[in-house]
Design a protein around this motif. Sequence first.
Motif, PDB file in Angstrom:
ATOM      1  N   TRP A  30      19.041  42.824  36.939  1.00 51.07           N
ATOM      2  CA  TRP A  30      20.296  42.560  36.966  1.00 51.07           C
ATOM      3  C   TRP A  30      20.862  41.317  35.409  1.00 51.07           C
ATOM      4  N   LYS A  31      19.966  40.323  35.572  1.00 51.11           N
ATOM      5  CA  LYS A  31      20.868  39.339  34.501  1.00 51.11           C
ATOM      6  C   LYS A  31      20.835  40.205  33.214  1.00 51.11           C
ATOM      7  N   LEU A  32      21.387  41.557  32.972  1.00 52.57           N
ATOM      8  CA  LEU A  32      21.840  42.216  32.174  1.00 52.57           C
ATOM      9  C   LEU A  32      22.595  42.526  32.495  1.00 52.57           C
ATOM     10  N   PHE A  33      23.390  42.384  33.646  1.00 52.43           N
ATOM     11  CA  PHE A  33      25.016  41.947  34.084  1.00 52.43           C
ATOM     12  C   PHE A  33      25.677  41.021  33.239  1.00 52.43           C
ATOM     13  N   THR A  34      25.142  40.101  33.450  1.00 53.36           N
ATOM     14  CA  THR A  34      25.717  39.083  32.837  1.00 53.36           C
ATOM     15  C   THR A  34      25.930  38.735  31.680  1.00 53.36           C
ATOM     16  N   THR A  35      25.515  39.649  30.682  1.00 55.59           N
ATOM     17  CA  THR A  35      26.657  40.092  29.439  1.00 55.59           C
ATOM     18  C   THR A  35      28.160  40.585  29.781  1.00 55.59           C
ATOM     19  N   VAL A  36      28.147  41.460  31.001  1.00 53.53           N
ATOM     20  CA  VAL A  36      29.465  41.651  31.083  1.00 53.53           C
ATOM     21  C   VAL A  36      30.308  41.411  31.524  1.00 53.53           C
ATOM     22  N   PRO A  37      30.364  40.085  32.045  1.00 56.47           N
ATOM     23  CA  PRO A  37      31.473  38.692  31.795  1.00 56.47           C
ATOM     24  C   PRO A  37      32.292  38.158  30.628  1.00 56.47           C
ATOM     25  N   ILE A  38      31.204  38.267  29.806  1.00 59.76           N
ATOM     26  CA  ILE A  38      31.005  38.023  28.620  1.00 59.76           C
ATOM     27  C   ILE A  38      32.276  38.758  27.670  1.00 59.76           C
ATOM     28  N   THR A  76      33.636  32.173  34.536  1.00 59.13           N
ATOM     29  CA  THR A  76      35.288  32.510  34.699  1.00 59.13           C
ATOM     30  C   THR A  76      34.874  33.881  34.467  1.00 59.13           C
ATOM     31  N   GLY A  77      34.278  34.223  33.699  1.00 62.35           N
ATOM     32  CA  GLY A  77      33.946  35.769  33.431  1.00 62.35           C
ATOM     33  C   GLY A  77      34.052  37.059  34.469  1.00 62.35           C
ATOM     34  N   ALA A  78      33.363  36.213  35.121  1.00 63.75           N
ATOM     35  CA  ALA A  78      32.919  37.207  36.133  1.00 63.75           C
ATOM     36  C   ALA A  78      34.101  37.112  38.110  1.00 63.75           C
ATOM     37  N   THR A  79      35.069  36.323  37.344  1.00 60.83           N
ATOM     38  CA  THR A  79      35.743  36.388  38.443  1.00 60.83           C
ATOM     39  C   THR A  79      37.417  36.564  38.142  1.00 60.83           C
ATOM     40  N   GLY A 129      41.950  42.099  34.636  1.00 62.60           N
ATOM     41  CA  GLY A 129      41.184  42.248  32.880  1.00 62.60           C
ATOM     42  C   GLY A 129      41.213  44.032  33.602  1.00 62.60           C
ATOM     43  N   PHE A 130      40.588  43.850  34.758  1.00 60.89           N
ATOM     44  CA  PHE A 130      40.400  45.178  36.015  1.00 60.89           C
ATOM     45  C   PHE A 130      41.286  45.035  36.962  1.00 60.89           C
ATOM     46  N   VAL A 131      41.417  44.770  37.538  1.00 63.14           N
ATOM     47  CA  VAL A 131      41.160  44.766  39.201  1.00 63.14           C
ATOM     48  C   VAL A 131      43.028  44.512  38.770  1.00 63.14           C
ATOM     49  N   PHE A 141      31.386  45.095  41.446  1.00 64.25           N
ATOM     50  CA  PHE A 141      29.923  45.276  40.862  1.00 64.25           C
ATOM     51  C   PHE A 141      29.516  44.838  40.248  1.00 64.25           C
ATOM     52  N   SER A 142      30.079  44.952  38.601  1.00 58.82           N
ATOM     53  CA  SER A 142      29.528  43.895  37.815  1.00 58.82           C
ATOM     54  C   SER A 142      29.890  42.930  38.305  1.00 58.82           C
ATOM     55  N   SER A 143      30.971  42.419  38.544  1.00 57.02           N
ATOM     56  CA  SER A 143      30.915  40.354  39.031  1.00 57.02           C
ATOM     57  C   SER A 143      30.297  40.240  40.257  1.00 57.02           C
ATOM     58  N   SER A 144      30.175  41.371  41.192  1.00 60.71           N
ATOM     59  CA  SER A 144      28.592  40.752  42.284  1.00 60.71           C
ATOM     60  C   SER A 144      27.485  40.429  41.690  1.00 60.71           C
ATOM     61  N   ALA A 145      26.980  41.376  40.763  1.00 59.72           N
ATOM     62  CA  ALA A 145      25.977  41.459  40.032  1.00 59.72           C
ATOM     63  C   ALA A 145      26.096  40.234  39.070  1.00 59.72           C
ATOM     64  N   ALA A 146      26.825  40.086  38.272  1.00 58.45           N
ATOM     65  CA  ALA A 146      26.757  38.893  37.422  1.00 58.45           C
ATOM     66  C   ALA A 146      26.727  37.550  37.724  1.00 58.45           C
ATOM     67  N   ILE A 147      27.227  37.300  38.773  1.00 60.67           N
ATOM     68  CA  ILE A 147      27.361  36.189  39.714  1.00 60.67           C
ATOM     69  C   ILE A 147      26.284  36.202  40.803  1.00 60.67           C
TER      70      ILE A 147
END
Length: 247
Positions: free
Chosen positions: A30-38, A184-187, A193-195, A226-232
């Motif tokens: 799950w920690k891999l998804f913390t790079t998505v917000p960046i 901030t990237g996860a929210t 960028g997407f929603v 999905f990516s936001s929930s995983a990153a948070i």
Amino acid sequence: MAGIAIAKMAKGSIGMPRLLPQVSDLASFWKLFTTVPILVTAYICHFNVHPIENELKEPGQMRSIVQVSLVLCSIVYVATGLFGFLLFGEATMDDVLANFDADLGFGTAINDVVRLSYASHLMLVFPIVFYSLRLNLDGLLFPRAAVPIAYDDGRFAFITYGFMLLVFMGANLVPSIWVAFQFTGATASVAVGFVFPALIALRDVHGVATRKDRALAWAMILLAMFSSSAAIYSNICDMFIDSSSTR
């Protein structure tokens, strides 16, 4: 950074770093998804497209400007990550420029050059981002204003200096730039960028969206959620783990 890394590689003083992440358990996955917000935060300055387009003599050039900007930014990001990790390896910090506080074998002058270039970069980028923030915030706080903010010195000063104070306090209180970018990237960044673009396509006020556009919009929303929930989730777990280990 690239010059130092290449020079050290020529001398043979840089070993081959680990190229793939270590996934040993579910938490590390799950920690891999913390790079998505960046990554999302790095590419969400498109809210400046319309103000910049209005300043162009030929607005039709905006598409080529955006394409060239994306290519150049991608090259800079990839080069920074590649040479930074080659240079510092496992010791790479959240803000790679903080690694230049140590002596890299080329004297301390290059560290000062990096700090000056970083300060110059912030001075040049901040007004562009702050322009959109001030304009949109003025629309939220003063929707019934009789004159635009550019012609109201009092309103302009209130919003400008008030938010500059908040930004300055946040920059000094947040312990790591990685924490700021992650949350901030996860929210906000994922939403911008997407929603929000996907919701505009689904609303389809002008009736131009195709079935493919709607399917892509729903895919963007689901991917963002999905990516936001995983990153948070991963960020919160890391914070509790760090606090417990400190105790």
